[in-house]
Design a protein around this motif. Structure first.
Motif, PDB file in Angstrom:
ATOM      1  N   PRO A   1      65.330  65.748  75.005  1.00  0.00           N
ATOM      2  CA  PRO A   1      65.023  66.676  73.900  1.00  0.00           C
ATOM      3  C   PRO A   1      63.652  67.337  73.996  1.00  0.00           C
ATOM      4  N   SER A   2      62.647  66.633  74.501  1.00  0.00           N
ATOM      5  CA  SER A   2      61.314  67.232  74.579  1.00  0.00           C
ATOM      6  C   SER A   2      61.294  68.427  75.533  1.00  0.00           C
ATOM      7  N   ILE A   3      61.991  68.310  76.670  1.00  0.00           N
ATOM      8  CA  ILE A   3      62.049  69.432  77.612  1.00  0.00           C
ATOM      9  C   ILE A   3      62.905  70.558  77.043  1.00  0.00           C
ATOM     10  N   ALA A   4      63.993  70.210  76.373  1.00  0.00           N
ATOM     11  CA  ALA A   4      64.856  71.241  75.788  1.00  0.00           C
ATOM     12  C   ALA A   4      64.099  72.092  74.778  1.00  0.00           C
ATOM     13  N   ARG A   5      63.252  71.475  73.976  1.00  0.00           N
ATOM     14  CA  ARG A   5      62.482  72.237  72.984  1.00  0.00           C
ATOM     15  C   ARG A   5      61.469  73.150  73.656  1.00  0.00           C
ATOM     16  N   VAL A   6      60.831  72.658  74.724  1.00  0.00           N
ATOM     17  CA  VAL A   6      59.850  73.483  75.436  1.00  0.00           C
ATOM     18  C   VAL A   6      60.532  74.701  76.060  1.00  0.00           C
ATOM     19  N   VAL A   7      61.670  74.481  76.715  1.00  0.00           N
ATOM     20  CA  VAL A   7      62.389  75.592  77.342  1.00  0.00           C
ATOM     21  C   VAL A   7      62.888  76.568  76.277  1.00  0.00           C
ATOM     22  N   ARG A   8      63.421  76.052  75.193  1.00  0.00           N
ATOM     23  CA  ARG A   8      63.918  76.917  74.124  1.00  0.00           C
ATOM     24  C   ARG A   8      62.797  77.769  73.548  1.00  0.00           C
ATOM     25  N   GLY A   9      61.628  77.187  73.311  1.00  0.00           N
ATOM     26  CA  GLY A   9      60.504  77.972  72.806  1.00  0.00           C
ATOM     27  C   GLY A   9      60.061  79.046  73.774  1.00  0.00           C
ATOM     28  N   THR A  10      60.070  78.716  75.066  1.00  0.00           N
ATOM     29  CA  THR A  10      59.702  79.707  76.080  1.00  0.00           C
ATOM     30  C   THR A  10      60.719  80.846  76.121  1.00  0.00           C
ATOM     31  N   VAL A  11      61.997  80.506  76.018  1.00  0.00           N
ATOM     32  CA  VAL A  11      63.050  81.533  76.027  1.00  0.00           C
ATOM     33  C   VAL A  11      62.911  82.455  74.820  1.00  0.00           C
ATOM     34  N   LEU A  12      62.626  81.894  73.651  1.00  0.00           N
ATOM     35  CA  LEU A  12      62.487  82.720  72.444  1.00  0.00           C
ATOM     36  C   LEU A  12      61.335  83.702  72.581  1.00  0.00           C
ATOM     37  N   SER A  13      60.235  83.274  73.200  1.00  0.00           N
ATOM     38  CA  SER A  13      59.101  84.188  73.381  1.00  0.00           C
ATOM     39  C   SER A  13      59.398  85.236  74.449  1.00  0.00           C
ATOM     40  N   LEU A  14      60.116  84.852  75.506  1.00  0.00           N
ATOM     41  CA  LEU A  14      60.447  85.806  76.560  1.00  0.00           C
ATOM     42  C   LEU A  14      61.471  86.830  76.084  1.00  0.00           C
ATOM     43  N   ARG A  15      62.346  86.413  75.196  1.00  0.00           N
ATOM     44  CA  ARG A  15      63.417  87.290  74.736  1.00  0.00           C
ATOM     45  C   ARG A  15      62.884  88.512  73.992  1.00  0.00           C
TER      46      ARG A  15
ATOM     47  N   ALA B   1      72.517  95.558  80.333  1.00  0.00           N
ATOM     48  CA  ALA B   1      72.584  94.404  81.224  1.00  0.00           C
ATOM     49  C   ALA B   1      73.271  93.243  80.504  1.00  0.00           C
ATOM     50  N   SER B   2      74.075  92.494  81.222  1.00  0.00           N
ATOM     51  CA  SER B   2      74.782  91.359  80.621  1.00  0.00           C
ATOM     52  C   SER B   2      73.805  90.233  80.298  1.00  0.00           C
ATOM     53  N   MET B   3      74.213  89.372  79.362  1.00  0.00           N
ATOM     54  CA  MET B   3      73.374  88.245  78.978  1.00  0.00           C
ATOM     55  C   MET B   3      73.109  87.329  80.167  1.00  0.00           C
ATOM     56  N   MET B   4      74.116  87.108  81.012  1.00  0.00           N
ATOM     57  CA  MET B   4      73.941  86.243  82.172  1.00  0.00           C
ATOM     58  C   MET B   4      72.906  86.817  83.136  1.00  0.00           C
ATOM     59  N   ARG B   5      72.953  88.120  83.361  1.00  0.00           N
ATOM     60  CA  ARG B   5      71.984  88.742  84.264  1.00  0.00           C
ATOM     61  C   ARG B   5      70.568  88.647  83.690  1.00  0.00           C
ATOM     62  N   ILE B   6      70.441  88.862  82.392  1.00  0.00           N
ATOM     63  CA  ILE B   6      69.118  88.779  81.764  1.00  0.00           C
ATOM     64  C   ILE B   6      68.556  87.372  81.907  1.00  0.00           C
ATOM     65  N   ILE B   7      69.421  86.371  81.697  1.00  0.00           N
ATOM     66  CA  ILE B   7      68.956  84.986  81.803  1.00  0.00           C
ATOM     67  C   ILE B   7      68.540  84.660  83.225  1.00  0.00           C
ATOM     68  N   LEU B   8      69.377  85.015  84.202  1.00  0.00           N
ATOM     69  CA  LEU B   8      69.116  84.644  85.591  1.00  0.00           C
ATOM     70  C   LEU B   8      67.955  85.412  86.206  1.00  0.00           C
ATOM     71  N   VAL B   9      67.826  86.695  85.856  1.00  0.00           N
ATOM     72  CA  VAL B   9      66.827  87.549  86.502  1.00  0.00           C
ATOM     73  C   VAL B   9      65.490  87.532  85.770  1.00  0.00           C
ATOM     74  N   HIS B  10      65.512  87.587  84.455  1.00  0.00           N
ATOM     75  CA  HIS B  10      64.275  87.777  83.693  1.00  0.00           C
ATOM     76  C   HIS B  10      63.778  86.513  82.999  1.00  0.00           C
ATOM     77  N   ILE B  11      64.676  85.696  82.468  1.00  0.00           N
ATOM     78  CA  ILE B  11      64.242  84.566  81.649  1.00  0.00           C
ATOM     79  C   ILE B  11      64.065  83.287  82.468  1.00  0.00           C
ATOM     80  N   LEU B  12      65.071  82.932  83.266  1.00  0.00           N
ATOM     81  CA  LEU B  12      65.024  81.668  83.999  1.00  0.00           C
ATOM     82  C   LEU B  12      63.780  81.521  84.884  1.00  0.00           C
ATOM     83  N   PRO B  13      63.432  82.517  85.721  1.00  0.00           N
ATOM     84  CA  PRO B  13      62.244  82.322  86.569  1.00  0.00           C
ATOM     85  C   PRO B  13      60.958  82.104  85.777  1.00  0.00           C
TER      86      PRO B  13
END
Length: 282
Positions: free
Chosen positions: A156-170, A183-195
């Motif tokens: 859960p601690s890592i999930a919250r950190v990743v979720r907070g980072t995703v919300l700020s990147l979004r 752009a599709s949601m999958m492409r946005i996640i893989l190309v822009h958010i995940l890295p």
């Protein structure tokens, strides 16, 4: 400020950061070497019982002394590094994968965010040690069960950190621009958010690794973790707790190795944070 004056002002902080990172890597590397080459570094079989040599003080034959059944304490401590590192690294890797997946889904899909976060909050309301004890009580004590239990407690601690980072990147302009052009949601996640979540993920995973080592030692110390037949720092300390005032080395040496390993992982985590987060560069 700019020029040589600014460089001179920044130099001490950079030097302190690099020193901490170097020390952490050196200490952690030493522990890894001890774990990998335990059969060569250990003097005798860590499980060999010899009642004649029970409770011996440190000597040329037994560097750290012996325990209450005559087992060589030095060899047991060296082999104990294997358990702590296996648990720490395995839990960190599994938590990183699970936490990354949960955080990406929660931060990217608004309809699921509320449900997932309430479940995460419920899990985080229970201290990791208590949750791990409850989970290990359901299974037979083994290395695998401890890794699974600690992973469930720390994810859960890592999930919250990743979720907070995703919300700020979004909310960043280039993500909104990609959404606007279709752009599709999958492409946005893989190309822009995940890295861009990986720096925070790596730093948090290093802290989870250190926490997992401590939780495993607590579980073993309480008799709810690694079986006593497997040398681990928690088991060694549990065996010597009744003799602490008479032979303190039985607890001191495994506790010292555990503290050094946790310190090393934390120093590496701090160094990663400083290198990967530009806001830490001062």
């Amino acid at each position: 400020m700019g020029g040589p004056a600014a460089t001179a002002l920044r130099a001490p902080s950079v030097w302190r950061r690099d020193k901490g990172m170097t020390l952490g890597v050196a200490l952690l590397g030493t522990m890894v070497i001890c774990a990998l080459f335990a059969p060569l570094l250990g003097t005798v079989d860590p499980t060999a019982i010899n009642p004649v040599n029970r409770l011996k003080p440190p000597s040329a034959e037994h560097w750290f002394g012996t325990d209450m059944v005559g087992r060589d304490l030095y060899s047991r401590v060296i082999y104990g590094a294997r358990v702590s590192l296996i648990v720490g690294l395995s839990v960190a890797a599994l938590c990183a994968l699970a936490g990354l997946a949960i955080g990406l889904v929660s931060g990217s899909i608004r309809q699921l965010d509320g449900v997932i976060m309430r479940l995460i909050d419920a899990m985080m309301s229970i201290p990791p040690v208590l949750l791990a004890i409850a989970l290990t009580a359901l299974w037979r004590g083994s290395l695998v069960s401890v890794i699974v239990a600690v992973t469930l407690a720390e994810t859960p601690s890592i999930a919250r950190v990743v979720r907070g980072t995703v919300l700020s990147l979004r909310e960043l302009p280039y993500v909104e621009a990609s959404t606007a052009v279709g752009a599709s949601m999958m492409r946005i996640i893989l190309v822009h958010i995940l890295p861009n979540t990986l720096p925070a993920l790596l730093v948090q995973a290093s802290y989870v690794c250190a926490s997992a080592m401590i939780v495993e030692s607590i579980l073993s110390f309480l008799g709810a973790g690694i079986p006593p037949s497997i040398p681990s720092w928690g088991n060694i300390m549990a065996d010597g707790r009744s003799l602490w005032l008479v032979l303190p080395q039985i607890i001191f040496f495994p506790a010292a190795f555990l503290s050094i390993t946790v310190l090393a992982v934390n120093l590496v985590g701090d160094g990663l944070r400083d290198m990967l987060d530009p806001r830490q560069m001062k």
